[in-house]
Design an enzyme around this catalytic site. Sequence first.
Site, PDB file in Angstrom:
ATOM      1  N   HIS A 103       0.847  -1.207  -0.152  1.00 37.56           N
ATOM      2  CA  HIS A 103      -0.042  -0.040  -0.095  1.00 37.56           C
ATOM      3  C   HIS A 103       0.966   1.185   0.131  1.00 37.56           C
ATOM      4  O   HIS A 103       1.660   1.406   0.813  1.00 37.56           O
ATOM      5  CB  HIS A 103      -0.925  -0.039   1.158  1.00 37.56           C
ATOM      6  N   SER A 104       0.666   2.191  -0.868  1.00 40.79           N
ATOM      7  CA  SER A 104       1.343   3.556  -0.985  1.00 40.79           C
ATOM      8  C   SER A 104       2.883   3.247  -1.110  1.00 40.79           C
ATOM      9  O   SER A 104       3.057   2.674  -2.248  1.00 40.79           O
ATOM     10  CB  SER A 104       0.964   4.375   0.420  1.00 40.79           C
ATOM     11  N   MET A 105       3.700   3.711  -0.379  1.00 36.97           N
ATOM     12  CA  MET A 105       4.985   3.557  -0.590  1.00 36.97           C
ATOM     13  C   MET A 105       5.305   1.947  -0.886  1.00 36.97           C
ATOM     14  O   MET A 105       6.076   1.551  -1.411  1.00 36.97           O
ATOM     15  CB  MET A 105       5.879   3.930   0.559  1.00 36.97           C
ATOM     16  N   SER A 131      -1.627  -1.179  -4.196  1.00 33.75           N
ATOM     17  CA  SER A 131      -3.034  -0.261  -3.559  1.00 33.75           C
ATOM     18  C   SER A 131      -2.397   1.170  -3.275  1.00 33.75           C
ATOM     19  O   SER A 131      -1.329   1.436  -2.821  1.00 33.75           O
ATOM     20  CB  SER A 131      -3.112  -0.902  -2.169  1.00 33.75           C
TER      21      SER A 131
END
Length: 260
Positions: A103-105, A131
């Site tokens: 998720h994200s990074m 994500s």
Amino acid sequence: MNPRTDTPATQAPSDLDRWFRRYWPRPAARRRIVLFPHGGGSASFYRGLAKRLLPAAEPLIAQYPGREDRLEERHITVMAELADRACEALLPALDREFVFFGHSMGAAVAHEVALRLEHRHGVAPALLCLSGRPAPRHHKPGSKHLDDEALWDELGRLGATPSLLLANPQVRRVVLPTLRADYRLVERYRPGTSPMLSCPVAACLGDQDPEVTPQEAEAWSEVSRGGFTFRLFAGDHFFFRGQEDDLVGWLLTTTDREAA
């Protein structure tokens, strides 16, 4: 009296156990799902999501250096080093089918680790799920890591931390170095041109995410020739809070379909 010499020394944790949290070990599970947290995040943030993967899989959650039980270790601020070390630590756990969720990074980390596994070690996840992150072609460099106030405002804007904690100076002292290091890593990261993957890829996103557009997320289809699935959820950057069951159901169903 001479000290005993036959007492076994305390065994140091393996690299796998240092880098990945197995809160609910399931050594007989046929599948492992590896979760890579967001910038500023830690393994414990994903406990609720990971627990919902039981009993279908054994969840492993990455614990990057410099946070929680790795607080005394230096932060890693270069993506290549983080991906290299996470990749090597994870190898012993890849003796069965495995899935990546980032998720994200953490999506960028998951992608970089997947590239290393396939092109250096000849193994690939059954599914790479990305994500809340733009595809490499839409990567956005930045400079928030240079300004502590901008960083702290960013934490509040994305909704990852309750406002009561954001107002606590002690929380700020503990969290800010990790947040700064992670933002430095991701803002200075340059994806470049990477070889294609062969595994199926899925991307997901909250429809109110201020960081990523659906078009930027759908461009993850370009990183692999193994097929692509996209899902838009209701919610903001951390859309899965409150609808973990829906996300896990989609993740497992997508994995089963791709693995069939």
